[in-house]
Design a protein around this motif. Structure first.
Motif: not given
Length: 253
Positions: A82-101
């Motif tokens: 899926d083209p949305l895979e490049e944005n982390g929104l494909g079959i398996s979602y993955r996102r870069w988010v800030p660390c807790v610290n």
């Protein structure tokens, strides 16, 4: 071919309600729950669409298939590669988010690609089998809701109540059917979008002919997106959706 077109104008023999994004559950062996989702991720869940679209009483012409797990774990609506895979929104979602610290970022995901793709393949096989068993003269309704707030999938605020989507291929219902769906919701007082802000409808590769249409309803019509509680509009929207089915099905003889 002309006979098939005529029959479909008169009504479908069966409706299959495909409800892929209503669940907030994760597999039991996964160390995640709905409480782990952040604000942006929670906006992606199609809350209560199983209740909105499914009849309260069992009907032999109306069938359903509901994906049992949260789309953040596995999104069965996506395509392979899926083209949305490049944005982390494909079959398996993955996102870069800030660390807790507050220093740096981490890759956030609720499943491995292997876990998500295995579940995806099993689910598609299950639905494909059901479509084949129901045979021709079937309408698959892809049942969704969309957020009234900017989110990971749509940064623009929608200005419609209900979106009707279909594909530009053999699964597209004819204009009589699309017109019937559009006119039904217009007569109920809703503002309608056709293939906007969302387009197309879910299909499955099967050796039978069937049609597919997507119906997406604005969450502000039936729920509070902050508290996740139903509002007074829920019952009316459900009744309006349910009354559509009679217009799409063949009359029993």
């Amino acid at each position: 071919m002309e006979q098939k077109r005529k029959t479909r104008c008169e009504g479908f023999e069966h409706i299959l309600l495909h409800i892929p994004h209503s669940s907030t559950q994760f597999p039991e062996n996964i160390p995640h729950t709905f409480s782990d989702l952040d604000v942006d991720e929670r906006l992606l869940v199609d809350y209560y669409t199983d209740e909105l679209f499914m009849p309260d009483e069992e009907r032999w012409q109306i069938h359903n298939v509901i994906f049992p797990y949260c789309r953040l774990y596995c999104d069965v609506e996506r395509l392979i590669n899926d083209p949305l895979e490049e944005n982390g929104l494909g079959i398996s979602y993955r996102r870069w988010v800030p660390c807790v610290n507050g220093h740096g970022q981490i890759c956030r995901s609720f499943s491995t690609k292997e876990q998500a793709f295995k579940l995806y393949a099993d689910y598609h096989a299950q639905v494909s089998k059901q479509i084949v068993e129901l045979g021709n003269y079937l309408l698959l309704i892809d049942c969704h809701s969309f957020s009234s707030q900017p989110n990971l999938l749509n940064s623009n605020l929608p200005d419609i109540d209900i979106c009707i989507g279909y594909n530009d291929d053999a699964t597209c219902p004819n204009r009589v059917v699309i017109g019937k769906i559009k006119q039904h919701f217009l007569s109920c007082g809703y503002k309608i979008g056709i293939n906007t802000p969302f387009s197309n409808s879910k299909t499955f590769e099967v050796p039978v002919e069937y049609h597919s249409v997507m119906i997406e309803v604005n969450k502000c019509l039936y729920m509070n997106e902050q508290t996740l509680e139903k509002t007074d509009g829920f019952d009316q929207l459900k009744a309006d959706i349910q009354s559509l089915y009679e217009k799409l099905l063949q009359r029993s003889k």
